[in-house]
Design a protein around this motif. Structure first.
Motif, PDB file in Angstrom:
ATOM      1  N   MET A 277       0.842  -1.316  -0.029  1.00 40.60           N
ATOM      2  CA  MET A 277      -0.043   0.094   0.126  1.00 40.60           C
ATOM      3  C   MET A 277       0.860   1.251   0.012  1.00 40.60           C
ATOM      4  SD  MET A 277      -3.198   0.918   2.434  1.00 40.60           S
ATOM      5  CE  MET A 277      -4.104  -0.304   2.071  1.00 40.60           C
ATOM      6  N   VAL A 278       1.944   1.199   0.902  1.00 38.09           N
ATOM      7  CA  VAL A 278       2.774   2.345   0.679  1.00 38.09           C
ATOM      8  C   VAL A 278       3.524   2.548  -0.662  1.00 38.09           C
ATOM      9  CG1 VAL A 278       4.972   3.124   1.673  1.00 38.09           C
ATOM     10  CG2 VAL A 278       3.368   2.233   3.426  1.00 38.09           C
ATOM     11  N   GLN A 279       3.904   1.394  -1.419  1.00 39.16           N
ATOM     12  CA  GLN A 279       4.569   1.559  -2.662  1.00 39.16           C
ATOM     13  C   GLN A 279       3.307   2.187  -3.393  1.00 39.16           C
ATOM     14  OE1 GLN A 279       5.874  -2.223  -3.798  1.00 39.16           O
ATOM     15  NE2 GLN A 279       6.959  -2.631  -1.815  1.00 39.16           N
ATOM     16  N   GLY A 280       2.161   1.786  -3.300  1.00 40.30           N
ATOM     17  CA  GLY A 280       1.147   2.476  -4.253  1.00 40.30           C
ATOM     18  C   GLY A 280       1.226   3.925  -4.117  1.00 40.30           C
ATOM     19  N   HIS A 281       1.358   4.228  -2.671  1.00 34.03           N
ATOM     20  CA  HIS A 281       1.206   5.790  -2.564  1.00 34.03           C
ATOM     21  C   HIS A 281       2.467   6.742  -3.331  1.00 34.03           C
ATOM     22  CE1 HIS A 281      -2.044   5.794   0.047  1.00 34.03           C
ATOM     23  NE2 HIS A 281      -1.554   5.287   0.957  1.00 34.03           N
ATOM     24  N   ILE A 282       3.337   5.994  -3.062  1.00 35.87           N
ATOM     25  CA  ILE A 282       4.678   6.435  -3.491  1.00 35.87           C
ATOM     26  C   ILE A 282       4.598   6.430  -5.097  1.00 35.87           C
ATOM     27  CG2 ILE A 282       7.334   6.162  -4.006  1.00 35.87           C
ATOM     28  CD1 ILE A 282       6.456   7.175  -1.128  1.00 35.87           C
ATOM     29  N   ALA A 283       4.108   5.342  -5.650  1.00 38.79           N
ATOM     30  CA  ALA A 283       3.859   5.467  -7.045  1.00 38.79           C
ATOM     31  C   ALA A 283       2.857   6.492  -7.725  1.00 38.79           C
ATOM     32  CB  ALA A 283       3.315   4.218  -7.588  1.00 38.79           C
ATOM     33  N   ASP A 284       1.809   6.879  -6.895  1.00 35.04           N
ATOM     34  CA  ASP A 284       1.039   7.769  -7.346  1.00 35.04           C
ATOM     35  C   ASP A 284       1.534   9.138  -7.024  1.00 35.04           C
ATOM     36  OD1 ASP A 284      -1.081   6.050  -7.677  1.00 35.04           O
ATOM     37  OD2 ASP A 284      -2.085   6.329  -5.860  1.00 35.04           O
ATOM     38  N   MET A 285       2.519   9.480  -6.075  1.00 28.79           N
ATOM     39  CA  MET A 285       3.071  10.587  -5.916  1.00 28.79           C
ATOM     40  C   MET A 285       4.118  11.009  -7.036  1.00 28.79           C
ATOM     41  SD  MET A 285       3.608  10.134  -1.832  1.00 28.79           S
ATOM     42  CE  MET A 285       4.311  11.642  -1.312  1.00 28.79           C
ATOM     43  N   ALA A 286       4.761  10.010  -7.499  1.00 29.47           N
ATOM     44  CA  ALA A 286       5.738  10.091  -8.437  1.00 29.47           C
ATOM     45  C   ALA A 286       5.135  10.538  -9.863  1.00 29.47           C
ATOM     46  CB  ALA A 286       6.810   8.958  -8.424  1.00 29.47           C
ATOM     47  N   THR A 322      -1.185  22.599  -8.782  1.00 23.02           N
ATOM     48  CA  THR A 322      -1.466  23.159  -7.476  1.00 23.02           C
ATOM     49  C   THR A 322      -2.236  22.007  -6.660  1.00 23.02           C
ATOM     50  OG1 THR A 322      -3.233  24.299  -8.159  1.00 23.02           O
ATOM     51  CG2 THR A 322      -1.184  25.410  -7.965  1.00 23.02           C
ATOM     52  N   ASP A 323      -3.448  21.373  -7.505  1.00 27.84           N
ATOM     53  CA  ASP A 323      -4.271  20.565  -6.945  1.00 27.84           C
ATOM     54  C   ASP A 323      -3.742  19.098  -6.650  1.00 27.84           C
ATOM     55  OD1 ASP A 323      -6.370  22.158  -7.032  1.00 27.84           O
ATOM     56  OD2 ASP A 323      -7.690  20.910  -8.515  1.00 27.84           O
ATOM     57  N   GLN A 324      -2.687  18.659  -7.625  1.00 30.35           N
ATOM     58  CA  GLN A 324      -2.007  17.495  -7.120  1.00 30.35           C
ATOM     59  C   GLN A 324      -0.787  17.417  -6.099  1.00 30.35           C
ATOM     60  OE1 GLN A 324      -4.744  16.396  -9.132  1.00 30.35           O
ATOM     61  NE2 GLN A 324      -3.303  14.463  -8.824  1.00 30.35           N
ATOM     62  N   ALA A 325      -0.255  18.739  -6.087  1.00 31.35           N
ATOM     63  CA  ALA A 325       0.782  18.968  -5.129  1.00 31.35           C
ATOM     64  C   ALA A 325       0.026  18.855  -3.675  1.00 31.35           C
ATOM     65  CB  ALA A 325       1.322  20.312  -5.116  1.00 31.35           C
ATOM     66  N   GLN A 326      -1.158  19.431  -3.605  1.00 32.50           N
ATOM     67  CA  GLN A 326      -1.952  19.272  -2.332  1.00 32.50           C
ATOM     68  C   GLN A 326      -1.889  17.715  -2.150  1.00 32.50           C
ATOM     69  OE1 GLN A 326      -4.091  22.461  -0.701  1.00 32.50           O
ATOM     70  NE2 GLN A 326      -3.622  20.775   0.961  1.00 32.50           N
ATOM     71  N   LYS A 327      -2.363  16.832  -2.763  1.00 24.87           N
ATOM     72  CA  LYS A 327      -2.606  15.589  -2.906  1.00 24.87           C
ATOM     73  C   LYS A 327      -1.089  14.847  -2.308  1.00 24.87           C
ATOM     74  CE  LYS A 327      -6.673  15.206  -5.696  1.00 24.87           C
ATOM     75  NZ  LYS A 327      -7.107  14.539  -7.076  1.00 24.87           N
ATOM     76  N   VAL A 328      -0.141  15.255  -3.280  1.00 23.62           N
ATOM     77  CA  VAL A 328       1.119  14.563  -2.843  1.00 23.62           C
ATOM     78  C   VAL A 328       1.536  14.836  -1.516  1.00 23.62           C
ATOM     79  CG1 VAL A 328       3.751  14.792  -3.312  1.00 23.62           C
ATOM     80  CG2 VAL A 328       2.002  14.642  -5.370  1.00 23.62           C
ATOM     81  N   ILE A 329       1.228  16.100  -1.118  1.00 18.97           N
ATOM     82  CA  ILE A 329       1.938  16.552   0.256  1.00 18.97           C
ATOM     83  C   ILE A 329       0.835  16.064   1.326  1.00 18.97           C
ATOM     84  CG2 ILE A 329       1.995  18.463   1.841  1.00 18.97           C
ATOM     85  CD1 ILE A 329       2.741  20.082  -0.922  1.00 18.97           C
TER      86      ILE A 329
END
Length: 391
Positions: A277-286, A322-329
């Motif tokens: 699940m953590v790898q999934g989060h990192i993949a989405d962020m990248a 800006t919207d995606q940076a909010q999600k990444v952060i």
């Protein structure tokens, strides 16, 4: 260290890669005391002037390199939000002078702001007209060789510490957008008042300004009477892409912080990163970071390549980045657990910094309207070229 492989993309020239390295070294050496925001901004502007960084904020030849603006803002934002703010306002505050000012106006102010010897501000927003610039009510009434300013501006970045403001007011040549003009205003003028300093979740110098019978010479007008709206939109057209670049810088830093966290933090004897699940989060962020970078530098490259306007490209870049940076952060905060909301943590600071970027210089929903209208206009133009009835 953040990923720098994007500098090999065809959007950039060797001079941009050299600039990126120069700004990286400058930003890495910053030591910013956030205890006094005004003093910190003054010190940052001075340092940027001495290092030659502020020289990129305005162009004496009437042209700005948007890719350079974006690279600088992305890098500075990755290190410190206030450093990005200080640089950005040197550019936005004098954007009207750089792009539309007379030779005398450019010669008077740009060497000062580029050299870090004067702080600039962009005075557009009013209490009752934020994104709806055409409905500005502040007036500039001609009286002999002067214009008399009356009204208020609010949420003005660098308000209270700026040495020069580019200000927009209604001169009344026509209703709505066609009746606005742009002026150079200095805070020493009688009738200029800083009414209120505004506090936000990410402290920056912000103020509400009031003008009461404030006289400025007619020579302080930038461009011609009634051109203010076009000047404002053209300046925002350039700098909106750089807002997206700042958001990209915040997102890159959040991704770096998250990678550091999940590779050093252990859960049940194994790194946090081992959890799928953590790898999934990192993949989405990248993915979000790279997609945002593509939109940011497409817009910047398009403008630098000679496009008169990049309304569609800049709106897409600003909205998405800006919207995606909010999600990444937000994901980075989540991956940090309790430390993510602890005051003084990098991701906590990023969480506060990013929120305003989805509002200023065109809120996210306003950008959606802009993109939709641009898409419809493009569709109608294509239909007309094919001889088909427009939808």
């Amino acid at each position: 260290m953040a990923d720098r492989s994007f500098l090999d993309w065809p959007f950039f020239e060797d001079r941009h890669r050299a600039l990126a390295a120069e700004i990286e070294a400058f930003a890495a050496g910053l030591d910013i005391d956030h205890g006094d925001t005004d003093a910190a901004c003054r010190a940052l502007v001075t340092a940027m002037g001495e290092a030659g960084v502020a020289a990129h904020s305005g162009a004496l030849d009437g042209r700005l390199d948007v890719r350079s603006l974006c690279l600088i803002r992305e890098t500075l934002a990755r290190y410190d939000g206030l450093a990005d703010f200080a640089f950005a306002m040197q550019g936005l505050g004098t954007g009207a002078i750089s792009l539309f000012g007379s030779e005398a106006q450019r010669a008077e102010w740009l060497p000062l702001t580029r050299g870090g010897k004067a702080i600039s501000a962009f005075a557009l927003t009013e209490p009752r007209s934020g994104s709806d610039v055409a409905n500005s009510t502040m007036t500039a009434t001609r009286d002999g060789d002067d214009y008399v300013l009356d009204g208020e501006k609010t949420w003005i970045s660098n308000g209270g510490i700026a040495d020069v403001y580019t200000l927009f007011a209604r001169t009344g040549e026509a209703p709505g957008a066609r009746g606005l003009s742009c002026f150079i205003v200095t805070p020493d003028l009688p009738g200029f008042e800083v009414v209120e300093r505004l506090n936000t979740i990410a402290p920056h110098p912000l103020a509400r300004l009031r003008f009461t019978g404030c006289r400025v010479p007619a020579s302080a007008m930038i461009g011609a009477p009634g051109q203010g709206f076009r000047i404002a939109m053209s300046v925002l057209d350039v700098f909106r892409s750089s807002v997206a670049a700042a958001a990209l810088g915040f997102a890159r830093r959040a991704l770096d912080e998250a990678l550091d966290r999940v590779t050093t933090r252990e859960v049940q004897g194994a790194p946090l990163f081992d959890l799928q699940m953590v790898q999934g989060h990192i993949a989405d962020m990248a993915l979000d970071v790279d997609a945002a970078a593509l939109l940011v530098y497409r817009a910047a490259w398009t403008k630098d390549s000679g496009a008169p306007r990049v309304t569609r490209e800049a709106a897409m870049a600003k909205l998405f980045a800006t919207d995606q940076a909010q999600k990444v952060i937000d994901r980075a905060v989540q991956l940090h657990g309790g430390d993510g909301v602890r005051s003084g943590e990098v991701v906590e600071s990023l969480y506060r910094e990013i929120r305003a970027l989805r509002i200023y210089e065109g809120a996210s929903d306003v950008q959606r309207v802009v993109i939709a209208r641009q898409a419809l206009a493009g569709h109608q133009n294509q239909a007309g070229n094919r001889g088909e009835p427009a939808a």
